[in-house]
Design a protein around this motif. Sequence first.
Motif, PDB file in Angstrom:
ATOM      1  N   ARG A 171      36.857  16.935  14.555  1.00 35.95           N
ATOM      2  CA  ARG A 171      38.042  16.742  15.378  1.00 35.95           C
ATOM      3  C   ARG A 171      37.640  16.266  16.770  1.00 35.95           C
ATOM      4  NH1 ARG A 171      39.783  21.571  15.131  1.00 35.95           N
ATOM      5  NH2 ARG A 171      40.952  21.268  13.206  1.00 35.95           N
ATOM      6  N   PRO A 172      38.317  15.231  17.309  1.00 40.08           N
ATOM      7  CA  PRO A 172      38.009  14.797  18.677  1.00 40.08           C
ATOM      8  C   PRO A 172      38.421  15.851  19.687  1.00 40.08           C
ATOM      9  CG  PRO A 172      39.960  13.678  17.839  1.00 40.08           C
ATOM     10  CD  PRO A 172      39.380  14.433  16.677  1.00 40.08           C
ATOM     11  N   TRP A 173      37.675  15.916  20.760  1.00 39.81           N
ATOM     12  CA  TRP A 173      37.917  16.933  21.783  1.00 39.81           C
ATOM     13  C   TRP A 173      38.321  16.255  23.094  1.00 39.81           C
ATOM     14  CZ3 TRP A 173      37.634  22.128  20.677  1.00 39.81           C
ATOM     15  CH2 TRP A 173      37.088  22.432  19.430  1.00 39.81           C
ATOM     16  N   GLY A 174      39.271  16.856  23.768  1.00 41.57           N
ATOM     17  CA  GLY A 174      39.706  16.344  25.066  1.00 41.57           C
ATOM     18  C   GLY A 174      40.367  17.461  25.848  1.00 41.57           C
ATOM     19  N   GLY A 175      40.301  17.398  27.153  1.00 47.53           N
ATOM     20  CA  GLY A 175      40.893  18.438  27.967  1.00 47.53           C
ATOM     21  C   GLY A 175      42.409  18.348  27.995  1.00 47.53           C
ATOM     22  N   SER A 176      43.092  19.470  28.181  1.00 50.91           N
ATOM     23  CA  SER A 176      44.551  19.484  28.250  1.00 50.91           C
ATOM     24  C   SER A 176      45.052  18.984  29.593  1.00 50.91           C
ATOM     25  CB  SER A 176      45.073  20.911  27.996  1.00 50.91           C
ATOM     26  OG  SER A 176      44.507  21.813  28.930  1.00 50.91           O
ATOM     27  N   VAL A 177      44.186  18.995  30.614  1.00 50.13           N
ATOM     28  CA  VAL A 177      44.527  18.486  31.932  1.00 50.13           C
ATOM     29  C   VAL A 177      43.827  17.150  32.130  1.00 50.13           C
ATOM     30  CG1 VAL A 177      44.443  18.919  34.413  1.00 50.13           C
ATOM     31  CG2 VAL A 177      44.766  20.831  32.831  1.00 50.13           C
ATOM     32  N   PRO A 178      44.611  16.075  32.449  1.00 53.07           N
ATOM     33  CA  PRO A 178      43.978  14.755  32.616  1.00 53.07           C
ATOM     34  C   PRO A 178      42.859  14.796  33.655  1.00 53.07           C
ATOM     35  CG  PRO A 178      46.368  14.571  32.568  1.00 53.07           C
ATOM     36  CD  PRO A 178      46.063  16.034  32.602  1.00 53.07           C
ATOM     37  N   GLY A 179      41.724  14.180  33.290  1.00 52.43           N
ATOM     38  CA  GLY A 179      40.600  14.119  34.204  1.00 52.43           C
ATOM     39  C   GLY A 179      39.673  15.308  34.151  1.00 52.43           C
ATOM     40  N   ARG A 180      40.051  16.350  33.435  1.00 54.31           N
ATOM     41  CA  ARG A 180      39.212  17.547  33.333  1.00 54.31           C
ATOM     42  C   ARG A 180      38.487  17.554  31.999  1.00 54.31           C
ATOM     43  NH1 ARG A 180      41.888  23.275  34.477  1.00 54.31           N
ATOM     44  NH2 ARG A 180      41.971  22.311  36.547  1.00 54.31           N
ATOM     45  N   LYS A 181      37.192  17.700  32.055  1.00 53.31           N
ATOM     46  CA  LYS A 181      36.395  17.706  30.843  1.00 53.31           C
ATOM     47  C   LYS A 181      36.441  19.066  30.172  1.00 53.31           C
ATOM     48  CE  LYS A 181      31.774  16.694  29.050  1.00 53.31           C
ATOM     49  NZ  LYS A 181      30.393  16.290  29.397  1.00 53.31           N
ATOM     50  N   ARG A 182      36.619  19.055  28.878  1.00 54.03           N
ATOM     51  CA  ARG A 182      36.673  20.297  28.122  1.00 54.03           C
ATOM     52  C   ARG A 182      35.352  20.529  27.413  1.00 54.03           C
ATOM     53  NH1 ARG A 182      40.450  21.655  22.835  1.00 54.03           N
ATOM     54  NH2 ARG A 182      39.534  23.687  22.391  1.00 54.03           N
ATOM     55  N   ILE A 183      34.858  21.749  27.484  1.00 52.81           N
ATOM     56  CA  ILE A 183      33.619  22.106  26.785  1.00 52.81           C
ATOM     57  C   ILE A 183      33.965  22.566  25.377  1.00 52.81           C
ATOM     58  CG2 ILE A 183      31.643  23.674  26.727  1.00 52.81           C
ATOM     59  CD1 ILE A 183      31.785  23.848  29.743  1.00 52.81           C
ATOM     60  N   ASN A 184      33.341  21.954  24.394  1.00 57.86           N
ATOM     61  CA  ASN A 184      33.502  22.407  23.014  1.00 57.86           C
ATOM     62  C   ASN A 184      32.535  23.562  22.781  1.00 57.86           C
ATOM     63  OD1 ASN A 184      33.803  22.810  20.321  1.00 57.86           O
ATOM     64  ND2 ASN A 184      33.303  20.734  19.693  1.00 57.86           N
ATOM     65  N   TRP A 185      33.064  24.766  22.687  1.00 64.88           N
ATOM     66  CA  TRP A 185      32.215  25.951  22.573  1.00 64.88           C
ATOM     67  C   TRP A 185      31.624  26.117  21.171  1.00 64.88           C
ATOM     68  CZ3 TRP A 185      31.007  28.429  26.927  1.00 64.88           C
ATOM     69  CH2 TRP A 185      31.860  28.299  28.023  1.00 64.88           C
ATOM     70  N   TYR A 186      32.180  25.394  20.181  1.00 65.12           N
ATOM     71  CA  TYR A 186      31.742  25.581  18.793  1.00 65.12           C
ATOM     72  C   TYR A 186      31.813  27.067  18.423  1.00 65.12           C
ATOM     73  CZ  TYR A 186      30.067  20.767  19.040  1.00 65.12           C
ATOM     74  OH  TYR A 186      29.996  19.420  19.192  1.00 65.12           O
ATOM     75  N   ARG A 187      33.013  27.607  18.579  1.00 69.58           N
ATOM     76  CA  ARG A 187      33.199  29.050  18.373  1.00 69.58           C
ATOM     77  C   ARG A 187      32.851  29.486  16.962  1.00 69.58           C
ATOM     78  NH1 ARG A 187      37.704  27.631  21.685  1.00 69.58           N
ATOM     79  NH2 ARG A 187      37.615  28.649  23.734  1.00 69.58           N
ATOM     80  N   LEU A 188      33.231  28.666  15.970  1.00 70.80           N
ATOM     81  CA  LEU A 188      32.936  29.055  14.597  1.00 70.80           C
ATOM     82  C   LEU A 188      31.431  29.105  14.347  1.00 70.80           C
ATOM     83  CD1 LEU A 188      35.670  27.175  12.547  1.00 70.80           C
ATOM     84  CD2 LEU A 188      35.473  29.619  12.964  1.00 70.80           C
ATOM     85  N   LYS A 189      30.690  28.186  14.970  1.00 73.11           N
ATOM     86  CA  LYS A 189      29.237  28.242  14.839  1.00 73.11           C
ATOM     87  C   LYS A 189      28.696  29.547  15.424  1.00 73.11           C
ATOM     88  CE  LYS A 189      27.537  23.510  14.519  1.00 73.11           C
ATOM     89  NZ  LYS A 189      26.688  22.468  15.152  1.00 73.11           N
ATOM     90  N   GLY A 190      29.263  29.957  16.553  1.00 69.84           N
ATOM     91  CA  GLY A 190      28.839  31.216  17.154  1.00 69.84           C
ATOM     92  C   GLY A 190      29.127  32.389  16.245  1.00 69.84           C
ATOM     93  N   HIS A 191      30.308  32.366  15.612  1.00 67.64           N
ATOM     94  CA  HIS A 191      30.649  33.454  14.688  1.00 67.64           C
ATOM     95  C   HIS A 191      29.713  33.465  13.491  1.00 67.64           C
ATOM     96  CE1 HIS A 191      32.924  36.023  11.949  1.00 67.64           C
ATOM     97  NE2 HIS A 191      32.747  35.078  11.062  1.00 67.64           N
ATOM     98  N   MET A 192      29.470  32.288  12.892  1.00 64.47           N
ATOM     99  CA  MET A 192      28.630  32.233  11.706  1.00 64.47           C
ATOM    100  C   MET A 192      27.203  32.661  12.021  1.00 64.47           C
ATOM    101  SD  MET A 192      30.653  31.454   9.313  1.00 64.47           S
ATOM    102  CE  MET A 192      29.435  31.254   8.027  1.00 64.47           C
ATOM    103  N   LYS A 193      26.701  32.286  13.179  1.00 61.89           N
ATOM    104  CA  LYS A 193      25.343  32.705  13.558  1.00 61.89           C
ATOM    105  C   LYS A 193      25.272  34.216  13.711  1.00 61.89           C
ATOM    106  CE  LYS A 193      21.605  31.904  16.874  1.00 61.89           C
ATOM    107  NZ  LYS A 193      21.279  33.333  16.980  1.00 61.89           N
TER     108      LYS A 193
END
Length: 241
Positions: A46-68
């Motif tokens: 899935r493409p990632w983008g911030g909800s606020v224009p001009g603000r970069k969003r960090i993809n935390w990869y939460r599911l990867k954290g859970h699986m690890k």
Amino acid sequence: MDPRQAWKEYLRELCFSSNDSSDEEDELFMEGMRAWQADLEESERRPWGGSVPGRKRINWYRLKGHMKLFNDYFADPPVYPNYIFRRRFRMKRNLFLKIVAAVEEKDPWFQQRRNAAGELGLSALQKVTVAFRMLAYDAPADSLDECLRLGESTIIESMRRFINAVVQAFSDEYLRSPNEEDTVRLLVINSRRGSPGMLGSIDCMHWRWKNCPTVWAGSYTGHVNAPTIILEAVASHDLWI
């Protein structure tokens, strides 16, 4: 039943039972794990983008954290054996899972849900683990996101809600003064252990009194070079404080 829900029920049953699982339970578990893997692969496409224009969003990869986290400590077999789990979490795995189940029941915030975009959020294992790490190791919030994939503000919120949920879940049994029945029970147990008249072992802890009035500072300063308040506690042989 949703495979992910079946997986959660499997995990919940694991913490209250020491018996081997059946073939049907194992299949439900594996089906849930396959569903988690599908979600993980979908989130990476899935493409990632911030909800606020001009603000970069960090993809935390939460599911990867859970699986690890799950593969390291809760899979069968886990990467790290039980004795390492007990050393790092300061308790047995079954007790940890029992606390997770109780916290989820008291506060729905700990339950894993999807957001408005349909993405799976953080699991209860991740939220409770960060709270334990902060309590056990006095770790700062922003030092835990690298492996557990939680933002600093979420970690702080997890800590606050975890403390409140634990008080709600366990205060009636543990966070209270002993009654007459408790006193008799402890006296009988310790008498059999060769210590008649003993309720438990006393210990104390110095808590830094940051806002101690200056006029009282000398009276509350001892071997620690700052004002402290002493917390005294008595624990029985099975650590019922």
